[in-house]
Structures are given as structure tokens and as C-alpha cells.
Design a protein around this motif. Sequence first.
Motif, PDB file in Angstrom:
ATOM      1  N   LEU A 265      -4.534 -47.120 -40.836  1.00  0.00           N
ATOM      2  CA  LEU A 265      -4.738 -45.950 -41.085  1.00  0.00           C
ATOM      3  C   LEU A 265      -6.070 -45.454 -41.468  1.00  0.00           C
ATOM      4  O   LEU A 265      -6.520 -44.222 -41.215  1.00  0.00           O
ATOM      5  CB  LEU A 265      -3.854 -45.931 -42.731  1.00  0.00           C
TER       6      LEU A 265
ATOM      7  N   ASP B  39      -8.749 -43.735 -38.659  1.00  0.00           N
ATOM      8  CA  ASP B  39      -8.913 -42.170 -38.324  1.00  0.00           C
ATOM      9  C   ASP B  39     -10.160 -41.865 -39.279  1.00  0.00           C
ATOM     10  O   ASP B  39      -9.959 -42.027 -40.542  1.00  0.00           O
ATOM     11  CB  ASP B  39      -7.692 -41.662 -38.771  1.00  0.00           C
TER      12      ASP B  39
ATOM     13  N   THR C 145     -11.125 -39.054 -39.936  1.00  0.00           N
ATOM     14  CA  THR C 145     -10.783 -37.952 -41.019  1.00  0.00           C
ATOM     15  C   THR C 145     -10.171 -38.561 -42.287  1.00  0.00           C
ATOM     16  O   THR C 145     -10.465 -38.351 -43.239  1.00  0.00           O
ATOM     17  CB  THR C 145      -9.907 -36.814 -40.314  1.00  0.00           C
ATOM     18  N   ARG C 146      -9.200 -39.466 -42.111  1.00  0.00           N
ATOM     19  CA  ARG C 146      -8.503 -39.928 -43.158  1.00  0.00           C
ATOM     20  C   ARG C 146      -9.444 -40.929 -43.879  1.00  0.00           C
ATOM     21  O   ARG C 146      -9.415 -40.977 -45.278  1.00  0.00           O
ATOM     22  CB  ARG C 146      -7.427 -40.938 -42.686  1.00  0.00           C
TER      23      ARG C 146
ATOM     24  N   MET D 123     -11.514 -38.502 -46.106  1.00  0.00           N
ATOM     25  CA  MET D 123     -10.609 -38.089 -47.121  1.00  0.00           C
ATOM     26  C   MET D 123     -10.613 -39.116 -48.195  1.00  0.00           C
ATOM     27  O   MET D 123     -10.775 -38.554 -49.224  1.00  0.00           O
ATOM     28  CB  MET D 123      -9.424 -37.738 -46.541  1.00  0.00           C
TER      29      MET D 123
ATOM     30  N   ALA E 283      -2.581 -29.957 -39.965  1.00  0.00           N
ATOM     31  CA  ALA E 283      -3.068 -31.193 -39.538  1.00  0.00           C
ATOM     32  C   ALA E 283      -3.730 -32.161 -40.998  1.00  0.00           C
ATOM     33  O   ALA E 283      -3.481 -33.096 -40.795  1.00  0.00           O
ATOM     34  CB  ALA E 283      -4.454 -30.983 -38.635  1.00  0.00           C
ATOM     35  N   ILE E 284      -4.301 -31.327 -41.759  1.00  0.00           N
ATOM     36  CA  ILE E 284      -4.758 -32.007 -43.100  1.00  0.00           C
ATOM     37  C   ILE E 284      -3.356 -32.331 -43.881  1.00  0.00           C
ATOM     38  O   ILE E 284      -3.388 -33.661 -44.308  1.00  0.00           O
ATOM     39  CB  ILE E 284      -5.504 -30.988 -43.981  1.00  0.00           C
TER      40      ILE E 284
ATOM     41  N   GLN F   5      -0.637 -33.452 -42.719  1.00  0.00           N
ATOM     42  CA  GLN F   5      -0.262 -34.583 -41.824  1.00  0.00           C
ATOM     43  C   GLN F   5      -0.788 -35.847 -42.296  1.00  0.00           C
ATOM     44  O   GLN F   5      -0.508 -37.085 -42.590  1.00  0.00           O
ATOM     45  CB  GLN F   5      -0.162 -34.454 -40.379  1.00  0.00           C
ATOM     46  N   HIS F   6      -2.286 -35.712 -42.293  1.00  0.00           N
ATOM     47  CA  HIS F   6      -3.248 -36.995 -42.885  1.00  0.00           C
ATOM     48  C   HIS F   6      -2.816 -37.274 -44.118  1.00  0.00           C
ATOM     49  O   HIS F   6      -2.631 -38.460 -44.611  1.00  0.00           O
ATOM     50  CB  HIS F   6      -4.527 -36.457 -42.679  1.00  0.00           C
ATOM     51  N   LEU F   7      -2.673 -36.216 -45.228  1.00  0.00           N
ATOM     52  CA  LEU F   7      -2.355 -36.387 -46.497  1.00  0.00           C
ATOM     53  C   LEU F   7      -0.877 -37.350 -46.725  1.00  0.00           C
ATOM     54  O   LEU F   7      -0.879 -38.238 -47.491  1.00  0.00           O
ATOM     55  CB  LEU F   7      -2.489 -35.402 -47.245  1.00  0.00           C
TER      56      LEU F   7
ATOM     57  N   LYS G 105       0.355 -39.319 -44.372  1.00  0.00           N
ATOM     58  CA  LYS G 105       0.293 -40.543 -44.067  1.00  0.00           C
ATOM     59  C   LYS G 105      -0.263 -41.401 -44.993  1.00  0.00           C
ATOM     60  O   LYS G 105       0.037 -42.948 -45.407  1.00  0.00           O
ATOM     61  CB  LYS G 105      -0.473 -40.738 -42.813  1.00  0.00           C
ATOM     62  N   LEU G 106      -1.287 -40.825 -45.851  1.00  0.00           N
ATOM     63  CA  LEU G 106      -1.987 -41.684 -46.897  1.00  0.00           C
ATOM     64  C   LEU G 106      -0.757 -41.918 -48.317  1.00  0.00           C
ATOM     65  O   LEU G 106      -0.638 -42.785 -48.853  1.00  0.00           O
ATOM     66  CB  LEU G 106      -3.365 -40.877 -47.389  1.00  0.00           C
TER      67      LEU G 106
END
Length: 113
Positions: A16, A19, A21-22, A25, A49-50, A52-54, A56-57
Amino acid sequence: MQTTIEIDKASIILKLLGDETRLTMLKLMDEHACCVCEFVEIFQISQPAISQHLRKLKDLGLVEEERRGQWIFYSMNNNHEYYAFIQSVLKQLPNQNYRIKKLEEEGTRISCC
């Protein structure tokens, strides 16, 4: 005392964090609560897209959300079982506060209106 982390859990978390970006973040959320629109400004990528990243976190419980009026702000979950493990990675990274400062200077720190 740091909790030992199983290799399979470490692998999931590191994947995780693999990436950029993640990872960025999380570094930001470790010190600042941010909303989706601020991440859109910082990374210049779409809101979906943001989100989606959030997601996953959040799915791993690494971030928390707090509703403030009509906005939702995200921050690092300091109570996560493996917070110390994540911190050991994040403390190796350069400070990202300049990104927040840039938003403030541009007047887009909270542009969710």
C-alpha cells in the motif's frame, strides 16, 4: 514497546505504501487533517482517483475520517495496531508541510465549498 508485525501484514502495508501518492498522503495526514479537495489540489489528479487511494488506506484502518460540517477530513489513525511500523517508514521521508503551506498561500487550503 513496538509490536512485532507478521510478514504477511507487513507485506500488505508496504504494498500500500509502495504507491507514491498514498505514501505522500499518509505523510501529510500524519501531521494534518486533509479533505479530498485538498489532495486533488496537491496531486493534480481527479477526485475519484483520490477517493480510491483513501478507500484503500481506510480499508486497512490506516486513516480516520472526521466530518466537519459538509466536509470530511482524513488523518492518520494513531491507534492503528501497526502505527509504530508505519511511523518507522514515514520518519525516513522528507517533510511534506510545504505542500500544505502552498495551499494556504494559494487560498485553496479548504476549497470544498
